[in-house]
Design a protein around this motif. Structure first.
Motif, PDB file in Angstrom:
ATOM      1  N   VAL A   1      72.185  61.700  53.002  1.00 18.86           N
ATOM      2  CA  VAL A   1      72.253  61.796  54.465  1.00 18.86           C
ATOM      3  C   VAL A   1      70.903  62.034  55.138  1.00 18.86           C
ATOM      4  CG1 VAL A   1      74.647  62.576  54.414  1.00 18.86           C
ATOM      5  CG2 VAL A   1      72.819  64.281  54.403  1.00 18.86           C
TER       6      VAL A   1
ATOM      7  N   ASP B   1      89.720  66.097  59.682  1.00 19.55           N
ATOM      8  CA  ASP B   1      88.782  65.991  60.802  1.00 19.55           C
ATOM      9  C   ASP B   1      89.448  65.206  61.935  1.00 19.55           C
ATOM     10  OD1 ASP B   1      86.728  65.534  62.560  1.00 19.55           O
ATOM     11  OD2 ASP B   1      85.301  64.839  61.048  1.00 19.55           O
TER      12      ASP B   1
ATOM     13  N   ARG C   1      79.353  64.246  55.549  1.00 15.39           N
ATOM     14  CA  ARG C   1      78.926  65.592  55.189  1.00 15.39           C
ATOM     15  C   ARG C   1      77.786  65.553  54.189  1.00 15.39           C
ATOM     16  NH1 ARG C   1      82.221  66.022  59.160  1.00 15.39           N
ATOM     17  NH2 ARG C   1      83.440  67.932  59.400  1.00 15.39           N
ATOM     18  N   PRO C   2      76.845  66.560  54.262  1.00 17.86           N
ATOM     19  CA  PRO C   2      76.862  67.772  55.091  1.00 17.86           C
ATOM     20  C   PRO C   2      76.239  67.605  56.461  1.00 17.86           C
ATOM     21  CG  PRO C   2      75.062  67.911  53.536  1.00 17.86           C
ATOM     22  CD  PRO C   2      75.766  66.622  53.248  1.00 17.86           C
ATOM     23  N   GLY C   3      76.033  66.399  56.935  1.00 14.63           N
ATOM     24  CA  GLY C   3      75.499  66.171  58.268  1.00 14.63           C
ATOM     25  C   GLY C   3      74.594  64.959  58.283  1.00 14.63           C
TER      26      GLY C   3
ATOM     27  N   MET D   1      68.867  64.630  54.971  1.00 11.79           N
ATOM     28  CA  MET D   1      68.737  65.977  55.518  1.00 11.79           C
ATOM     29  C   MET D   1      67.276  66.430  55.532  1.00 11.79           C
ATOM     30  SD  MET D   1      70.567  69.527  54.273  1.00 11.79           S
ATOM     31  CE  MET D   1      72.191  69.040  54.840  1.00 11.79           C
TER      32      MET D   1
ATOM     33  N   ASN E   1      80.547  61.343  60.853  1.00 10.37           N
ATOM     34  CA  ASN E   1      80.959  62.676  60.413  1.00 10.37           C
ATOM     35  C   ASN E   1      80.654  62.928  58.938  1.00 10.37           C
ATOM     36  OD1 ASN E   1      82.918  61.031  59.216  1.00 10.37           O
ATOM     37  ND2 ASN E   1      84.557  62.533  59.502  1.00 10.37           N
TER      38      ASN E   1
ATOM     39  N   ILE F   1      72.615  61.885  61.017  1.00  5.50           N
ATOM     40  CA  ILE F   1      72.189  61.586  62.386  1.00  5.50           C
ATOM     41  C   ILE F   1      72.064  60.077  62.544  1.00  5.50           C
ATOM     42  CG2 ILE F   1      70.351  61.842  64.096  1.00  5.50           C
ATOM     43  CD1 ILE F   1      69.638  64.506  62.730  1.00  5.50           C
TER      44      ILE F   1
ATOM     45  N   HIS G   1      75.564  75.439  50.501  1.00  6.51           N
ATOM     46  CA  HIS G   1      76.162  74.156  50.154  1.00  6.51           C
ATOM     47  C   HIS G   1      77.044  74.247  48.906  1.00  6.51           C
ATOM     48  CE1 HIS G   1      73.903  72.209  53.309  1.00  6.51           C
ATOM     49  NE2 HIS G   1      72.789  72.757  52.855  1.00  6.51           N
TER      50      HIS G   1
ATOM     51  N   CYS H   1      71.510  55.368  60.340  1.00  8.51           N
ATOM     52  CA  CYS H   1      71.636  56.777  59.960  1.00  8.51           C
ATOM     53  C   CYS H   1      70.360  57.313  59.328  1.00  8.51           C
ATOM     54  CB  CYS H   1      72.823  56.974  59.015  1.00  8.51           C
ATOM     55  SG  CYS H   1      72.541  56.433  57.315  1.00  8.51           S
TER      56      CYS H   1
END
Length: 371
Positions: free
Chosen positions: A179, A357, A14-16, A181, A12, A18, A198, A25
């Protein structure tokens, strides 16, 4: 909660983020791709960009080749040192003063100007405005540092228009680093949309003023109004990130600015083991980060351990131990903030309660939140 099998980020984050079929990740995968990049070639591309804008500014008779947004931290030192010494650039430094400053941060900001002999434009928000904004945005989106991000992502663009300096040079593209992105080949640049989604949490100043319960005024929000499209087009404003052209490593770069420029680090930190990041303000590494932990179950030590693991300076087991030691710690600067905005700790926790969350937090039989 599922965690990356290589670093210590939760799914989870942030901001995202995978996680792939191997449980690794997207942020780790991005860092993994960097040795395959021809960084010497990218540095040549950076030089071409800087030389092009420098020539344009000289032709106009403008003394500033670019704008570098600065706070006084490690990245600011490195950005200015690199452009000043390696590329021969004359930057205009632009700083947004959120007013919640540390003495160490102020010394470091002064150090950049002194050691690198630069001009600085600094916008200072009124202390009362800063407190009102922090309290209101804490209630609205759970972020007491909204004006920090809004200021540093807006005022330098306003300065670009005011001083007719098209090129802004930012440091790290943080969402790629943390992350994954974006890919390194995306060469993502600064945009109004990226800023709004953001840094601004989706809210422009006028959106806040349209709220009938908003206690803020246009005077409070003055530095956060973005230039018009016509103004941006007249100057042809463009923002690039050095981390697209330089093999970015904050640890190595920090050692460089310590050695060459006398950058000061902290003696110790409450919520992380790392002593050189987020030094310029009272709340960002403390209460702001603690609220992230209360909402999403991870904090600054997770961010810092992940970076160290990805660069091979720490094992995942060592990172897990440091996260367990630091991420849950209640910061002492909470008391400073509560006094400043006349709020109790319970009032603050009640605001954050519905923002937790549920994928990582649950209440036990005693009614306590546990992960």
């Amino acid at each position: 909660m599922e965690y990356c099998q290589r670093c210590v980020y939760p799914a989870n984050a942030r901001p995202g983020i995978i996680l792939d079929e191997d449980g690794v990740c997207s942020g780790c995968r991005l860092v993994e791709s960097r040795p395959n990049i021809d960084w010497q070639e990218r540095e040549k591309w950076l030089k071409e960009i800087l030389d092009e804008y420098k020539a344009r500014q000289r032709e106009k008779g403008n003394p500033y080749d670019c704008i570098i947004p600065v706070s006084g931290g490690k990245d600011s030192h490195f950005q200015v040192w690199l452009l000043r010494n390696k590329f021969g650039i004359n930057p205009l430094l632009v700083c947004y003063n959120h007013t919640f400053n540390t003495a160490l941060g102020l010394r470091n900001l002064a150090n950049i100007i002194d050691k690198l002999d630069c001009n600085l434009v600094r916008y200072t928000t009124a202390p009362g405005s800063a407190k009102r904004i922090a309290k209101y945005m804490l209630k609205k989106v759970g972020d007491l540092t909204w004006h920090y991000h809004a200021g540093i992502m807006t005022f330098p663009i306003k300065a670009a228009v005011m001083y007719d300096v098209p090129l802004l040079v930012w440091g790290e593209e943080g969402f790629s680093e943390l992350v994954g992105m974006y890919n390194q080949d995306d060469f993502v640049e600064f945009t109004k949309k990226k800023r709004q989604e953001h840094s601004m949490r989706g809210f422009e100043p006028q959106d806040l003023l349209n709220d009938p319960d908003c206690p803020l005024t246009p005077y409070d929000l003055a530095p956060f109004f973005y230039p018009s499209d016509e103004e941006l087009e007249r100057v042809n404003v463009r923002g690039i990130y050095l981390s697209n052209y330089i093999n970015w490593d904050a640890h190595t770069q920090t050692q460089l600015v310590i050695d060459k420029l006398g950058f000061e680090t902290a003696q110790r930190r409450e919520r992380t083991f790392q002593t050189y990041g987020k030094l310029d303000d009272i709340h960002a590494n403390g209460l702001h980060d603690y609220l992230k932990y209360l909402k999403f179950g991870y904090g600054r030590a997770t961010d810092d351990a992940t970076t160290e693991i990805r660069h091979g300076r720490m094992t995942r087991e060592e990172g897990i131990a440091l996260v367990a030691k630091h991420d849950h710690v209640r910061p002492s600067d909470m008391d400073v903030f509560l006094r400043a905005v006349d709020m109790t700790e319970q009032e603050l926790l009640d605001l954050i309660e519905p923002m937790r969350d549920p994928s990582i937090w649950e209440k036990n039989d005693r009614g306590d939140w546990v992960t």
